[in-house]
Scaffold this active site. Sequence first.
Site, PDB file in Angstrom:
ATOM      1  N   GLY A   1       0.814  -1.228   0.000  1.00  0.00           N
ATOM      2  CA  GLY A   1       0.000   0.000   0.000  1.00  0.00           C
ATOM      3  C   GLY A   1       0.840   1.265   0.000  1.00  0.00           C
TER       4      GLY A   1
ATOM      5  N   GLY B   1      -0.630   4.778  -1.039  1.00  0.00           N
ATOM      6  CA  GLY B   1      -1.719   5.409  -0.288  1.00  0.00           C
ATOM      7  C   GLY B   1      -1.199   6.498   0.631  1.00  0.00           C
ATOM      8  CG  MET B   2      -2.510  10.014   3.835  1.00  0.00           C
ATOM      9  SD  MET B   2      -3.887  10.900   4.516  1.00  0.00           S
ATOM     10  CE  MET B   2      -4.671   9.647   5.508  1.00  0.00           C
ATOM     11  CB  VAL B   3      -1.273   5.302   6.092  1.00  0.00           C
ATOM     12  CG1 VAL B   3      -0.415   4.693   7.191  1.00  0.00           C
ATOM     13  CG2 VAL B   3      -2.424   6.113   6.694  1.00  0.00           C
ATOM     14  N   GLY B   4       0.584   4.617   3.588  1.00  0.00           N
ATOM     15  CA  GLY B   4       1.690   3.831   3.014  1.00  0.00           C
ATOM     16  C   GLY B   4       2.807   4.726   2.490  1.00  0.00           C
TER      17      GLY B   4
ATOM     18  N   GLY C   1      -5.366  -1.330  11.632  1.00  0.00           N
ATOM     19  CA  GLY C   1      -6.798  -1.335  11.897  1.00  0.00           C
ATOM     20  C   GLY C   1      -7.298   0.093  11.836  1.00  0.00           C
ATOM     21  CB  SER C   2      -9.671   1.919  11.369  1.00  0.00           C
ATOM     22  OG  SER C   2     -10.599   2.960  11.513  1.00  0.00           O
ATOM     23  CB  SER C   3     -10.714   4.906  15.898  1.00  0.00           C
ATOM     24  OG  SER C   3     -11.033   5.789  14.865  1.00  0.00           O
ATOM     25  CB  CYS C   4     -14.066   2.374  11.868  1.00  0.00           C
ATOM     26  SG  CYS C   4     -13.724   3.835  10.999  1.00  0.00           S
TER      27      CYS C   4
ATOM     28  CE1 TYR D   1     -11.586   0.264   6.117  1.00  0.00           C
ATOM     29  CE2 TYR D   1     -12.352   1.230   8.178  1.00  0.00           C
ATOM     30  CZ  TYR D   1     -11.364   1.060   7.228  1.00  0.00           C
ATOM     31  OH  TYR D   1     -10.147   1.677   7.403  1.00  0.00           O
TER      32      TYR D   1
ATOM     33  CE  LYS E   1      -8.794  -1.623   7.887  1.00  0.00           C
ATOM     34  NZ  LYS E   1      -7.431  -1.772   7.368  1.00  0.00           N
TER      35      LYS E   1
ATOM     36  CG  ASN F   1     -11.398  10.132  11.456  1.00  0.00           C
ATOM     37  OD1 ASN F   1     -12.045   9.706  12.394  1.00  0.00           O
ATOM     38  ND2 ASN F   1     -11.827  10.118  10.225  1.00  0.00           N
TER      39      ASN F   1
ATOM     40  CG  HIS G   1     -11.596   9.536   5.733  1.00  0.00           C
ATOM     41  ND1 HIS G   1     -10.513   8.951   5.118  1.00  0.00           N
ATOM     42  CD2 HIS G   1     -12.292   8.521   6.292  1.00  0.00           C
ATOM     43  CE1 HIS G   1     -10.560   7.633   5.324  1.00  0.00           C
ATOM     44  NE2 HIS G   1     -11.630   7.358   6.026  1.00  0.00           N
TER      45      HIS G   1
HETATM   46  N1  LIG Z   1      -7.210   7.438   6.272  1.00  0.00           N
HETATM   47  C1  LIG Z   1      -7.577   7.318   7.533  1.00  0.00           C
HETATM   48  O1  LIG Z   1      -8.214   8.215   8.105  1.00  0.00           O
HETATM   49  C2  LIG Z   1      -7.224   6.073   8.319  1.00  0.00           C
HETATM   50  C3  LIG Z   1      -7.513   6.066   9.688  1.00  0.00           C
HETATM   51  C4  LIG Z   1      -7.234   4.923  10.428  1.00  0.00           C
HETATM   52  C5  LIG Z   1      -6.676   3.822   9.811  1.00  0.00           C
HETATM   53  N2  LIG Z   1      -6.392   3.849   8.489  1.00  0.00           N
HETATM   54  C6  LIG Z   1      -5.844   2.629   7.890  1.00  0.00           C
HETATM   55  O2  LIG Z   1      -4.597   2.896   7.299  1.00  0.00           O
HETATM   56  C7  LIG Z   1      -4.425   2.064   6.141  1.00  0.00           C
HETATM   57  C8  LIG Z   1      -4.094   2.948   4.944  1.00  0.00           C
HETATM   58  O3  LIG Z   1      -5.107   3.892   4.757  1.00  0.00           O
HETATM   59  P1  LIG Z   1      -4.939   5.135   3.750  1.00  0.00           P
HETATM   60  O4  LIG Z   1      -5.747   6.234   4.298  1.00  0.00           O
HETATM   61  O5  LIG Z   1      -3.500   5.335   3.465  1.00  0.00           O
HETATM   62  O6  LIG Z   1      -5.686   4.589   2.468  1.00  0.00           O
HETATM   63  P2  LIG Z   1      -5.409   4.927   0.930  1.00  0.00           P
HETATM   64  O7  LIG Z   1      -4.773   6.256   0.805  1.00  0.00           O
HETATM   65  O8  LIG Z   1      -6.688   4.682   0.229  1.00  0.00           O
HETATM   66  O9  LIG Z   1      -4.346   3.832   0.517  1.00  0.00           O
HETATM   67  C9  LIG Z   1      -4.694   2.479   0.402  1.00  0.00           C
HETATM   68  C10 LIG Z   1      -3.644   1.786  -0.421  1.00  0.00           C
HETATM   69  O10 LIG Z   1      -4.071   0.431  -0.602  1.00  0.00           O
HETATM   70  C11 LIG Z   1      -3.872   0.077  -1.962  1.00  0.00           C
HETATM   71  N3  LIG Z   1      -4.827  -0.954  -2.371  1.00  0.00           N
HETATM   72  C12 LIG Z   1      -6.173  -0.961  -2.206  1.00  0.00           C
HETATM   73  N4  LIG Z   1      -6.686  -2.071  -2.739  1.00  0.00           N
HETATM   74  C13 LIG Z   1      -5.654  -2.779  -3.269  1.00  0.00           C
HETATM   75  C14 LIG Z   1      -5.551  -3.995  -3.968  1.00  0.00           C
HETATM   76  N5  LIG Z   1      -6.623  -4.739  -4.242  1.00  0.00           N
HETATM   77  N6  LIG Z   1      -4.332  -4.407  -4.362  1.00  0.00           N
HETATM   78  C15 LIG Z   1      -3.228  -3.664  -4.105  1.00  0.00           C
HETATM   79  N7  LIG Z   1      -3.249  -2.508  -3.439  1.00  0.00           N
HETATM   80  C16 LIG Z   1      -4.459  -2.064  -3.023  1.00  0.00           C
HETATM   81  C17 LIG Z   1      -4.115   1.357  -2.732  1.00  0.00           C
HETATM   82  O11 LIG Z   1      -3.519   1.247  -4.000  1.00  0.00           O
HETATM   83  P3  LIG Z   1      -3.763   2.352  -5.156  1.00  0.00           P
HETATM   84  O12 LIG Z   1      -2.931   3.516  -4.737  1.00  0.00           O
HETATM   85  O13 LIG Z   1      -3.300   1.700  -6.374  1.00  0.00           O
HETATM   86  O14 LIG Z   1      -5.239   2.641  -5.133  1.00  0.00           O
HETATM   87  C18 LIG Z   1      -3.443   2.367  -1.821  1.00  0.00           C
HETATM   88  O15 LIG Z   1      -2.067   2.434  -2.073  1.00  0.00           O
HETATM   89  C19 LIG Z   1      -5.737   1.299   5.978  1.00  0.00           C
HETATM   90  O16 LIG Z   1      -5.609   0.015   6.532  1.00  0.00           O
HETATM   91  C20 LIG Z   1      -6.729   2.092   6.786  1.00  0.00           C
HETATM   92  O17 LIG Z   1      -7.748   1.288   7.304  1.00  0.00           O
HETATM   93  C21 LIG Z   1      -6.634   4.950   7.722  1.00  0.00           C
END
Ligand SMILES: NC(=O)c1ccc[n+]([C@@H]2O[C@H](COP(=O)([O-])OP(=O)(O)OC[C@H]3O[C@@H](n4cnc5c(N)ncnc54)[C@H](OP(=O)(O)O)[C@@H]3O)[C@@H](O)[C@H]2O)c1
Length: 319
Positions: free
Chosen positions: A12, A15-18, A108-111, A138, A142, A167, A181
Amino acid sequence: MITKNTRIFLAGHNGMVGSAILRKLKSKNYKKIFYISRKKLDLRDQNAVRKYINKIKPQAVILAAAKVGGIHANNKYKAEFIYDNLSIQNNVINSSYLAGVKNLIFLGSSCVYPKYCKQPIKEEYLLSNYLEKTNEPYAIAKIAGINLCQSYNEQYGLNYKSLMPCNAYGINDNYDETNSHFFPALIRKVIDSIQKNKNYISIWGNGRPLRELIYCDDIADACIFFLKKKTNKSIINIGSGIEKTIIEYAYFIMRHLKVNFKIKFEKKKLNGTPRKILDSNLAKNYGWVSKTTLEQGLSIAINDYLKKHIIERDKFNFK
Ligand SMILES: NC(=O)c1ccc[n+]([C@@H]2O[C@H](COP(=O)([O-])OP(=O)(O)OC[C@H]3O[C@@H](n4cnc5c(N)ncnc54)[C@H](OP(=O)(O)O)[C@@H]3O)[C@@H](O)[C@H]2O)c1
């Protein structure tokens, strides 16, 4: 033990966190980081994931890939939210175990905590009551991931941890009009109103739910900290202690951008859980705390949004 030469698979990374984790790993001089785009490896594909993990032979894994979205996306794409997340985490976690990976971080997540949970939320409140309906699929996915990690730890003696951030926001956030979000949506709305010379913004629901916000680099910091840390507990809350209502966040962003718009409420839209503030004392006792203030994080997030989405950035007054 995790060293700068440990082979780390980051799932990942776009993504934002990745992407925050990747920046942090690089800045801390980790030398053997493996990542691959979704185009080349769909993490829902069990055979492909197993093949890839066997090929790169990681010694540690950080799973930041997931299907993620705001209240509307969670409510509308329920099937994808449960299927994609169950598949991604089952494939990555089980393949990691089969490849001999001892250390893994699952996000995981606070959700995952109940809708009407005692506040601040302690890790032990998991599964103590009903979930919020809009993100139940979701959250159930998780929770299955958290349980998978715990069960593998118990049965196979592994060190798989689930971090539970509140969040998040920051660089590479999703600013989609309907699927984002609440916080990136607010940033976008205020900037849109400035651009379009409107004197108001509209927000979903009654604006009264309380939310805790953490900057994405702080989550990245927690992932690396806990990947290296020996802990007795495998579920750890990752909060910032920054808590406001959605209305207060809207005014915070407006003050930051030196505007003062009226707020209109789209009352038919969903509110979600009334309050979810994490008790992050466990993380603190292990030696981790979040560092970024809302002011600092917001500045970076706004600049990132403008750089990627708005060309007329000179209209705004940024430091
Ligand atoms: N954002 C928040 O507020 C928040 C809060 C608490 C926890 N989290 C957790 O933190 C983690 C990352 O969240 P994020 O906000 O960074 O989400 P994000 O920006 O949507 O990033 C998700 C990443 O997962 C990849 N992905 C999704 N489906 C995939 C698949 N089938 N195969 C390969 N890659 C896939 C996406 O790839 P693409 O770039 O190609 O789409 C993206 O790089 C998640 O587990 C989320 O539950 C997030």
